[in-house]
Design a protein around this motif. Structure first.
Motif, mmCIF file in Angstrom:
data_model
loop_
_atom_site.group_PDB
_atom_site.id
_atom_site.type_symbol
_atom_site.label_atom_id
_atom_site.label_comp_id
_atom_site.label_asym_id
_atom_site.label_seq_id
_atom_site.Cartn_x
_atom_site.Cartn_y
_atom_site.Cartn_z
ATOM 1 N N ILE A 74 0.825 -1.217 0.000
ATOM 2 C CA ILE A 74 0.000 0.000 0.000
ATOM 3 C C ILE A 74 0.861 1.270 0.000
ATOM 4 O O ILE A 74 0.394 2.334 -0.389
ATOM 5 C CB ILE A 74 -0.988 -0.008 1.198
ATOM 6 C CG1 ILE A 74 -2.052 1.100 1.073
ATOM 7 C CG2 ILE A 74 -0.237 0.131 2.526
ATOM 8 C CD1 ILE A 74 -3.009 0.941 -0.068
ATOM 9 N N ARG A 85 -7.449 5.040 -5.443
ATOM 10 C CA ARG A 85 -7.348 5.992 -4.332
ATOM 11 C C ARG A 85 -8.277 7.178 -4.558
ATOM 12 O O ARG A 85 -8.983 7.616 -3.652
ATOM 13 C CB ARG A 85 -5.911 6.496 -4.200
ATOM 14 C CG ARG A 85 -5.014 5.513 -3.493
ATOM 15 C CD ARG A 85 -3.638 6.108 -3.219
ATOM 16 N NE ARG A 85 -2.898 5.195 -2.352
ATOM 17 C CZ ARG A 85 -1.656 4.778 -2.598
ATOM 18 N NH1 ARG A 85 -0.997 5.213 -3.671
ATOM 19 N NH2 ARG A 85 -1.065 3.948 -1.764
ATOM 20 N N TRP A 88 -11.781 5.987 -4.003
ATOM 21 C CA TRP A 88 -12.010 5.759 -2.556
ATOM 22 C C TRP A 88 -12.283 7.103 -1.875
ATOM 23 O O TRP A 88 -13.107 7.208 -0.975
ATOM 24 C CB TRP A 88 -10.769 5.105 -1.946
ATOM 25 C CG TRP A 88 -10.932 3.701 -1.457
ATOM 26 C CD1 TRP A 88 -10.785 3.286 -0.167
ATOM 27 C CD2 TRP A 88 -11.239 2.516 -2.223
ATOM 28 N NE1 TRP A 88 -10.987 1.918 -0.088
ATOM 29 C CE2 TRP A 88 -11.266 1.428 -1.318
ATOM 30 C CE3 TRP A 88 -11.509 2.274 -3.572
ATOM 31 C CZ2 TRP A 88 -11.539 0.116 -1.728
ATOM 32 C CZ3 TRP A 88 -11.775 0.967 -3.963
ATOM 33 C CH2 TRP A 88 -11.784 -0.091 -3.058
ATOM 34 N N CYS A 99 -8.953 -2.004 7.361
ATOM 35 C CA CYS A 99 -8.934 -3.044 6.317
ATOM 36 C C CYS A 99 -8.597 -2.476 4.954
ATOM 37 O O CYS A 99 -8.424 -3.217 3.998
ATOM 38 C CB CYS A 99 -10.301 -3.717 6.229
ATOM 39 S SG CYS A 99 -11.554 -2.649 5.452
ATOM 40 N N SER A 101 -6.151 -0.856 3.429
ATOM 41 C CA SER A 101 -4.917 -1.162 2.700
ATOM 42 C C SER A 101 -5.130 -2.440 1.904
ATOM 43 O O SER A 101 -4.848 -2.499 0.702
ATOM 44 C CB SER A 101 -3.748 -1.393 3.658
ATOM 45 O OG SER A 101 -3.521 -0.275 4.461
ATOM 46 N N LEU A 104 -7.663 -2.064 -0.952
ATOM 47 C CA LEU A 104 -7.120 -1.344 -2.116
ATOM 48 C C LEU A 104 -6.153 -2.225 -2.905
ATOM 49 O O LEU A 104 -6.130 -2.174 -4.137
ATOM 50 C CB LEU A 104 -6.432 -0.056 -1.649
ATOM 51 C CG LEU A 104 -7.399 1.099 -1.386
ATOM 52 C CD1 LEU A 104 -6.765 2.155 -0.488
ATOM 53 C CD2 LEU A 104 -7.862 1.734 -2.697
ATOM 54 N N LEU B 201 -8.862 10.580 5.025
ATOM 55 C CA LEU B 201 -8.889 9.750 3.814
ATOM 56 C C LEU B 201 -7.510 9.477 3.232
ATOM 57 O O LEU B 201 -7.213 8.374 2.811
ATOM 58 C CB LEU B 201 -9.759 10.425 2.745
ATOM 59 C CG LEU B 201 -11.245 10.085 2.828
ATOM 60 C CD1 LEU B 201 -12.034 10.974 1.882
ATOM 61 C CD2 LEU B 201 -11.473 8.621 2.503
ATOM 62 N N PHE B 204 -5.778 6.927 5.261
ATOM 63 C CA PHE B 204 -6.421 5.616 5.147
ATOM 64 C C PHE B 204 -6.122 4.944 3.808
ATOM 65 O O PHE B 204 -6.121 3.719 3.712
ATOM 66 C CB PHE B 204 -7.944 5.742 5.313
ATOM 67 C CG PHE B 204 -8.396 6.027 6.724
ATOM 68 C CD1 PHE B 204 -7.585 5.724 7.813
ATOM 69 C CD2 PHE B 204 -9.646 6.585 6.971
ATOM 70 C CE1 PHE B 204 -8.016 5.978 9.113
ATOM 71 C CE2 PHE B 204 -10.080 6.839 8.265
ATOM 72 C CZ PHE B 204 -9.261 6.543 9.336
ATOM 73 N N THR B 205 -5.922 5.733 2.770
ATOM 74 C CA THR B 205 -5.715 5.110 1.455
ATOM 75 C C THR B 205 -4.229 4.961 1.107
ATOM 76 O O THR B 205 -3.897 4.439 0.049
ATOM 77 C CB THR B 205 -6.401 5.918 0.332
ATOM 78 O OG1 THR B 205 -5.947 7.269 0.396
ATOM 79 C CG2 THR B 205 -7.906 5.879 0.462
ATOM 80 N N HIS B 206 -3.368 5.408 2.002
ATOM 81 C CA HIS B 206 -1.929 5.242 1.747
ATOM 82 C C HIS B 206 -1.249 4.376 2.806
ATOM 83 O O HIS B 206 -0.031 4.237 2.806
ATOM 84 C CB HIS B 206 -1.233 6.609 1.672
ATOM 85 C CG HIS B 206 -1.559 7.363 0.415
ATOM 86 N ND1 HIS B 206 -2.767 7.990 0.219
ATOM 87 C CD2 HIS B 206 -0.858 7.546 -0.721
ATOM 88 C CE1 HIS B 206 -2.794 8.543 -0.985
ATOM 89 N NE2 HIS B 206 -1.653 8.291 -1.581
ATOM 90 N N GLY B 207 -2.035 3.858 3.709
ATOM 91 C CA GLY B 207 -1.452 3.015 4.760
ATOM 92 C C GLY B 207 -0.639 3.802 5.770
ATOM 93 O O GLY B 207 0.207 3.250 6.466
ATOM 94 N N TYR B 211 -2.286 3.148 13.615
ATOM 95 C CA TYR B 211 -3.141 2.437 14.570
ATOM 96 C C TYR B 211 -2.251 2.007 15.732
ATOM 97 O O TYR B 211 -1.018 2.086 15.646
ATOM 98 C CB TYR B 211 -3.792 1.225 13.897
ATOM 99 C CG TYR B 211 -4.687 1.622 12.755
ATOM 100 C CD1 TYR B 211 -6.043 1.868 12.956
ATOM 101 C CD2 TYR B 211 -4.174 1.795 11.472
ATOM 102 C CE1 TYR B 211 -6.861 2.269 11.911
ATOM 103 C CE2 TYR B 211 -4.984 2.201 10.426
ATOM 104 C CZ TYR B 211 -6.324 2.441 10.640
ATOM 105 O OH TYR B 211 -7.127 2.850 9.622
ATOM 106 N N MET B 353 -11.316 -5.311 13.368
ATOM 107 C CA MET B 353 -10.257 -5.761 12.459
ATOM 108 C C MET B 353 -8.873 -5.635 13.087
ATOM 109 O O MET B 353 -8.008 -6.465 12.872
ATOM 110 C CB MET B 353 -10.292 -4.984 11.134
ATOM 111 C CG MET B 353 -11.345 -5.442 10.158
ATOM 112 S SD MET B 353 -11.469 -7.228 9.947
ATOM 113 C CE MET B 353 -10.023 -7.569 9.009
#
Ligand code: FES
Ligand code: FES
Lengths: 154, 737
Positions: A74, A85, A88, A99, A101, A104, B201, B204-207, B211, B353
């Motif tokens: 990712i 991306r 999303w 979840c 990563s 995608l 966002l 979240f979309t790039h890791g 966490y 998760m």
């Protein structure tokens, strides 16, 4: 034993036992934490990565398997991943995000193999990935959106 | 709180009597202010929640934990709206666990409900100060200025000055008194009630979102803990030699159970911990332990036998619950038809998760932790108690939560991490395996309920008797609590949405042999299932349309005032039901083997009605459509609310189809996602969400109210499709999945 792993085009030397799952080598040894642990037994897809373009659950694949191959996570970038991306983002998919990563990466693998996926293609490609927050409606929508963005761009 | 009292005494701050336990709005400019609101050169910090920099960037502080419910975005949007900040320049930072931020417990769908107004006031106060600063600069009256989109505008000349350029001046302005703060009108909202995307966002979309499990600090060790399969069992003997030989393993340590004092905190189970230089080695080392356990008194616990026992007990009279009314015996004698039914919900587990995990560093007389926590202040207090460290020397950093659902309100995993860090004198991250998570949780209780209802000739429900037994959450804090508490029964049992003149509720004894906790929507899962299944049975007995029977039972418009400031309004309940009926085309004819079912529920002060369409082929259920309407008062962020309700439908489906924790000889039988299954995308229905337009009502819960309706609506739809009643969850046990 030390080995060289190539991740997102960069080389990393790791000194770990051969049977350590890639997930932990990537997260704990190399320090790329975008790839997630969810179950450890190939059930949830949180740990999804691509190896030589193939979708792999990294929790269940030993480090030795990836030596000499190209790993994509990712943290990387590819044409399809960037469209995904964007989609999303447009669809506002994530809830907790944990979840995503894996989602995608699985979706990238789908778009890498199928140009215009159907609902069934999406079900087949994405059912290995659990989202406990339940963002499936949006994941489906965003995959279609990514295809649309891609078709518009080309 | 002691700190706040101290502030009062010294009388240099103006404190709010704010709803959520005294959030500090700000204080007069005095040098002492630094103690509470760190003053940074070149940054305007009118209160704890707002940092405005000279370049215009605004950092807003989120005091509640982000676990997927979108709270960081929602709360920040409220501050930004009142402040007239431009969303482009807004970023959000997570608060540490500290009482100065007010109550931070992220639970019970209450964040927006309780702190929306204080947050709006924070923003409005900042705006007033910026306007005052600009007026001073221009040497004009404040009334001749207005704030808009990150600028203050001189309405006489149309000159503009950006927020960033007002930082130095604004720092000198006094914080306004609470009573002088004016909030915006609904029609002027720019962000509130609109659709805003998550501020997170990109991460979240790039890791790149951190966490708990992603925390990395220098010299970090990783730990896995073997815990007794039976609740509260202890180590009798352990052979650590194989574990110690495992590659990467550094140490094996026994950890005693940390027993919480009666009435509060969670403690920790104890067991044998394996410390390693990476997570996997810790997991492997744990598998290589040879442990002999003292199973203790919960060894005999077999959940199936227990449910059988409960099924017997509900046939007998239980403890009469206050809130019962009329006389059900007379009602039943007068009834034309009397029916009865027994419903069962199994034990459930949250399975977020991201597994429970925590990173701790215990150094001489101070503790720092990094963890995905729903309730950081309780964790902090708990650590202070167990480790005898002054609370001010404990720093709790709240990371992103990879889901919470109630599991991460219980800080046992943090206590474990701190105990280990103290023992090994190094920073350590405890990571639970998924199996640990499934087998050692604070479970959602199993329940059995017996219902008996009487109908007259016209399909009026004359009497309703409900006996309910489930192990109480209280048992986790006070052993021997064998009956559900009033607070628990007040989740949909004593306060169901109906008006039934002869209503009797009885509490059935249910002891507990597992740690019991709360899971997304809590007791409403039981009450929602029992109430809605039974109304459906009454409707089919009386040959009345179920929507109509729900409407009849809700009855005339009435407002029931409880102790809270959110009265129950039967009109709003009917409105959501009608909306859902309309949206789902209720009453239309369906294809063969398809059926539709309805359920309504009132929880966390929100009104929800859901219709579900299923198809049943060869005895297997497929959920086709879900239509949900919510009335949650002021809808702060509509797209986020929709996302929450879509997620609730999937979460509810997992409960209906798969969710079941069972025990044999005291040990949980399930292991991982292959035997504690989740709804996957291939099973996901089409989900349609409607949000009632109630912008003038106060906001109520969103994260949980969408859950309790799903399982009963699915079961009612199955009945509608094939005439089969499912009274015991999950459907997979009925061979229907
Ligand atoms: S962690 Fe690899 S599939 Fe779940
Ligand atoms: S967004 Fe939370 S698990 Fe998918």
């Amino acid at each position: 034993m030390s080995k060289i792993l190539s991740i997102n085009g960069k080389s990393y030397t790791v000194d770990v036992q051969d049977d350590m799952p890639l997930l932990w080598a990537i997260r704990d040894i190399i320090g790329l934490t975008g790839t997630k642990f969810g179950c450890g037994v190939a059930q949830c897809g949180a740990c999804s990565i691509l190896i030589d373009g193939k979708l792999i659950k990294s929790c269940s694949m030993p480090v030795s398997y990836a030596v000499g191959k190209e790993i994509f996570t990712i943290e990387g970038s590819s044409e399809n991943l960037e469209f995904l991306r964007q989609a999303w983002n447009d669809v506002n998919v994530p809830q907790c995000g944990y979840c995503q990563s894996g989602q995608l990466i699985a979706a990238t693998s789908l778009l890498d193999t199928v140009q215009n996926p159907t609902d069934k293609d999406i079900n087949d490609a994405m059912s290995g990935n659990i989202c406990r927050c339940g963002t499936y409606t949006r994941i489906r929508k965003a995959i279609y959106k990514a295809v649309e963005l891609k078709n518009q761009a080309t | 709180m002691s700190k706040i009292q101290q502030i009062n005494r010294r009388d240099f701050v103006k404190l709010f009597g704010l709803a959520s336990g005294g959030i500090l709005l700000g204080c007069n400019l005095s040098s002492d202010k630094k103690e509470f609101i760190p003053q940074i050169e070149g940054v305007f910090t009118p209160n704890l929640f707002i940092h405005l920099e000279k370049n215009g960037n605004v950092t807003l502080i989120a005091s509640r934990s982000e676990m997927g419910q979108g709270i960081r975005t929602s709360l920040a949007s409220a501050i930004a709206d009142e402040m007239e900040a431009d969303w482009k320049y807004v970023s959000v930072k997570q608060a540490t666990g500290n009482a100065k931020y007010g109550n931070q417990n992220t639970d019970g769908s209450r964040s927006v409900r309780t702190i929306l107004e204080p947050m709006r006031k924070m923003g409005a106060a900042a705006k007033m100060m910026l306007i005052t600063a600009a007026a001073k600069k221009w040497n004009i009256q404040k009334v001749d200025c207005k704030a808009e989109n990150h600028f203050v505008i001189n309405t006489l000349t149309n000159d503009k000055i950006s927020f960033g350029n007002l930082v130095d001046e604004a720092k000198k302005i006094d914080v306004p008194l609470e009573e002088t703060i004016q909030l915006k009108k609904v029609k002027d909202f720019k962000y509130i009630g609109k659709t805003l995307k998550s501020v997170d966002l990109k991460d979240f979309t790039h890791g790149t979102a951190t966490y708990g499990i992603d925390v990395r600090i220098p010299n970090l060790k990783f730990a896995a803990i073997a815990r007794c399969p039976v609740t509260f069992g202890t180590v009798k003997a352990v052979d650590t030699s194989d574990a110690e030989k495992t590659a990467g393993v550094e140490k094996v340590i026994e950890l005693d159970r940390i027993v919480p004092p009666v009435g509060k905190f969670f403690g920790a189970l104890g067991g044998v911990a394996v410390i390693a230089n990476n997570t996997w080695s810790a997991f492997q080392g744990k598998l290589n332990l040879n442990i002999e356990w003292n199973y203790g008194e919960n060894h005999a616990f077999n959940s199936e036998d227990f449910q059988k026992k409960l099924r017997k007990r509900v046939r007998q009279k239980g403890k009469l619950v206050i809130g019962s009314s009329g006389n059900i015996n007379t009602a039943f004698t007068k009834s034309e038809k009397v029916i009865e039914a027994t419903y069962q919900v199994p034990f459930l587990v949250h399975a977020p998760m991201e597994v429970p995990n925590a990173t701790a560093w215990f150094q001489e007389n101070k503790i720092e932790i990094w963890a995905p926590l729903q309730d950081p202040q309780t964790a902090r207090a708990e650590l202070a108690h167990f480790f005898e460290i002054p609370i001010k020397s404990i720093t709790v950093n709240v990371t992103f939560l990879g889901g919470g659902f109630g599991r991460k309100s219980k800080s046992d995993f943090v206590v474990e991490a701190v105990a280990l860090s103290k023992k090994i004198n190094a920073p350590v991250q405890v990571v639970w395996t998924r199996e640990d998570d499934i087998k050692h949780s604070f479970y959602h209780a199993t329940s059995v309920q017996y219902l008996k209802g009487g109908l007259d000739n016209n399909g009026q429900v004359l009497g309703w008797l409900q006996r309910v037994g489930f192990p109480s959450i209280i048992s986790s804090f006070k052993p021997m609590s064998d009956y559900a508490s009033g607070l628990e029964l007040n989740q949909g049992f004593t306060n169901n949405p109906y008006k039934i003149s002869n209503f009797q509720l009885e509490n059935i004894r249910a002891e507990s042999n597992l740690r019991i906790g709360w899971l997304r929507s809590v007791v409403h899962i039981h009450s929602g299932f029992g109430n809605n299944s039974f109304v459906d049975e009454l409707a089919s007995t009386a040959k009345i349309d179920p929507v109509q029977l729900h409407l009849n039972l809700i009855g005339k418009d009435r407002v029931v005032k409880g102790k809270s400031k959110f009265p129950y309004d039967s009109k709003r309940m009917k409105e959501v039901l009608k909306s859902t009926a309309k949206m789902s085309n209720w009453g239309q004819s369906l294809p063969e083997n398809h059926g539709i079912g309805v359920a309504i529920h009132y929880s966390f002060y929100s009104y929800v009605a859901t219709a579900v369409e299923v198809s049943v082929n060869n005895g297997k259920v497929k959920v086709e459509n879900v239509w949900t309407t919510i009335d949650c008062g002021l809808a702060l962020n509509k797209d986020n609310i929709r996302n929450q309700l879509e997620g609730a439908a999937i979460f509810g489906m997992s409960i209906a189809l798969y969710g079941k924790i069972s025990t044999k000889e005291g040990a949980v039988e399930q292991n991982n996602f292959f035997d504690y299954q989740m709804t996957r995308i291939k099973d996901a229905p089409k989900i349609h969400v409607a949000i009632m337009d109630k912008m003038h009502e106060p906001p109520t819960g969103v994260g949980e109210p969408g859950v309790p309706v799903i399982a009963p609506a699915i079961c009612n739809a199955i009945f509608n499709a094939i005439g089969k009643r499912v009274r015991s969850l999950p459907l997979i046990d009925e061979g229907m999945v």
